[in-house]
Every structure is written in structure tokens, then in C-alpha cells.
Design an enzyme around this catalytic site. Structure first.
Site, PDB file in Angstrom:
ATOM      1  CG  ASP A   1     -13.199 -32.115  -0.997  1.00  0.00           C
ATOM      2  OD1 ASP A   1     -13.791 -32.805  -0.165  1.00  0.00           O
ATOM      3  OD2 ASP A   1     -12.173 -31.452  -0.757  1.00  0.00           O
TER       4      ASP A   1
HETATM    5  N1  URA Z   1     -10.238 -27.356   0.529  1.00  0.00           N
HETATM    6  C1  URA Z   1     -10.426 -28.676   0.373  1.00  0.00           C
HETATM    7  O1  URA Z   1      -9.495 -29.457   0.523  1.00  0.00           O
HETATM    8  N2  URA Z   1     -11.650 -29.098   0.064  1.00  0.00           N
HETATM    9  C2  URA Z   1     -12.696 -28.286  -0.072  1.00  0.00           C
HETATM   10  O2  URA Z   1     -13.800 -28.741  -0.349  1.00  0.00           O
HETATM   11  C3  URA Z   1     -12.491 -26.902   0.089  1.00  0.00           C
HETATM   12  C4  URA Z   1     -11.253 -26.464   0.406  1.00  0.00           C
END
Ligand code: URA
Length: 242
Positions: free
Chosen positions: A104
Site C-alpha cells: 500500500d
Molecule cells: N500489509 C499491509 O497492511 N500493507 C501492505 O502494503 C502489505 C501488507
């Protein structure tokens, strides 16, 4: 259609045009069996080899290792800019590159970007059990049973299906009250780490992925940098970490 030798190599995963020129000038490239030192040579249907390995003319593929900085979205939607695509070298932008899973926007770390659908599938399918390691900082106090709940598989908000068994390592709390932890996951649901930690009573304040399978994010690959994944590195992605 003909293509300059440096462009031909760059389009097939041998780095930027300038890196491809270095390969040619370094006498590592042969055309129809003869060593070639001219990166501007036009290739049509000759057989090109790099260090003895034949490069398929018709295939235009690349597999890259990228260190995603915080702030970039794993998306092709211009409304979500800045995008991971902006970190791809110009020479490779024409390729249909996709990331193997997503990190993310607020997460940094290691991500594989490739034209090869089967590689994406192998890295993201939980049945292949490729472990991804995340380092995190969190605020709040996690439940006493946090490690056991993660190990067993837990239900997270908005998702009735329990997570797959995973490993959480708690590494202490700093003077400012921020906790440090590592989590190893073999699946990649939307915001999974953040949602798991929220369910356990905490809030993730920094999240970084630094290993996929047995391949660690190389120390010299700074945030924002990208380079070709070697065959050896690709194999390490599928080796269970010791
Ligand atoms: N878990 C998350 O919360 N975000 C990520 O980018 C990857 C795993």
C-alpha cells in the site's frame, strides 16, 4: 522490423540502454555467433547471445526488483499518482509490467515487477507458500495472545475467512512507547498487516517488506531504485527461508 542492439537488450531485461551498451562494449554479447562491440548494430532475425545465453528475439520481457518508497501507489491509475510506474526506467516503460502483489501507499520495501504472469501467480498464490517478511512499528498495546492468534489464523474486520497461520515476533517497546515487530505472511490480503495489528489492539505506524522467500532486499538498492532480477535471485524467491 529491426531494432538497435542496445534497445533490443534493454527491452529484454538487460537494464537501461546505457547498461546494455556496457554489456556490448564489455564483449559479453554475440550476434550470430560472433562477438559484437557495436551497440548501434541493427538486429532483425539474428541470434543474439549474452554470456552464451540465447536471447529470444520475439519475446519482450523483463523482471525487476524494485525498492518501493513510501508515497507511491502500486496502480496504473493516473488519479492515484505518484505511481510505481514512474520508477521504471524509460527503456522498459513500453512493456506490460505488473507488480506481483501490492504494497500500500504507506508501505515501503521489496516488490517484484514483471511481464511474466506465471511469476506473479507463483508469488501471490498462497498455496505456493512464499513467505514475505514485514518489519513494523506500531502504537498501542497488543493483546497477550497476539503471537498465538497470528499463529493460529485470525479473523480480521470485514473478512469472515480467517487468515492463514503466520508468524509474529514481538521485539520490544521503545521509550516513546512504539513497539517493534516482524511478521511473516504467505498471503497478501488488502492491508493485511495493518488490519491484523488493528485487530490485536495496535496501530501500524511504519511498515516495510524486506524479504520474499529467501531473497532479502539488497542493502545497496535504496528506496526508489530498481534493477533487473537475476536468475539466481529469482530462484531464491521460491526457497523457504531457514
Ligand atoms: N500489509 C499491509 O497492511 N500493507 C501492505 O502494503 C502489505 C501488507
Amino acid at each position: 522490423m529491426s531494432e538497435r542492439l542496445d534497445g533490443f537488450l534493454a527491452h529484454r531485461g538487460f537494464g537501461t540502454r546505457s547498461q546494455a551498451r556496457d554489456l556490448v562494449r564489455g564483449r559479453l554479447v554475440s550476434v550470430d555467433g560472433l562477438m559484437c562491440r557495436d551497440p548501434s548494430l541493427h538486429i532483425t532475425d539474428q541470434v543474439v547471445t549474452v554470456e552464451g545465453r540465447v536471447i529470444a528475439a520475439g519475446v519482450d520481457t523483463a523482471t525487476l526488483l524494485l525498492h518501493k518508497p513510501v508515497g507511491f501507489a502500486c496502480s496504473h491509475d493516473p488519479d492515484e499518482a505518484p505511481l510505481l510506474d514512474e520508477l521504471i526506467p524509460d527503456d522498459l516503460r513500453h512493456l506490460a509490467l505488473q507488480s506481483a502483489g501490492r504494497l500500500d501507499r504507506d508501505t515501503s520495501g521489496m516488490i517484484i515487477v514483471t511481464t511474466q504472469g506465471e511469476l506473479i501467480h507463483a508469488l501471490t498464490n498462497p498455496r505456493r507458500h512464499v513467505l514475505k517478511r514485514y518489519r513494523l512499528l506500531y502504537r498501542g498495546k497488543l493483546s497477550h495472545h497476539a503471537v498465538a492468534r497470528v499463529a493460529k489464523g485470525m479473523v480480521i474486520e470485514g473478512d469472515p475467512k480467517p487468515t492463514l497461520p503466520a508468524r509474529l515476533e514481538l521485539e520490544g517497546v521503545g521509550d516513546d512507547g512504539t513497539g517493534r515487530a516482524t511478521i511473516h505472511l504467505s498471503e497478501g490480503r488488502y492491508h493485511q498487516v495493518r488490519r491484523m495489528i488493528a485487530e490485536l489492539g495496535g496501530e501500524v505506524v511504519a511498515l516495510h517488506r524486506d524479504r520474499i522467500g529467501s531473497l532479502e532486499l539488497p542493502a545497496e538498492l535504496a528506496a526508489g531504485m530498481v534493477r533487473t532480477l537475476s536468475d539466481e535471485e529469482r530462484a531464491q524467491l521460491f526457497v523457504e527461508p531457514g
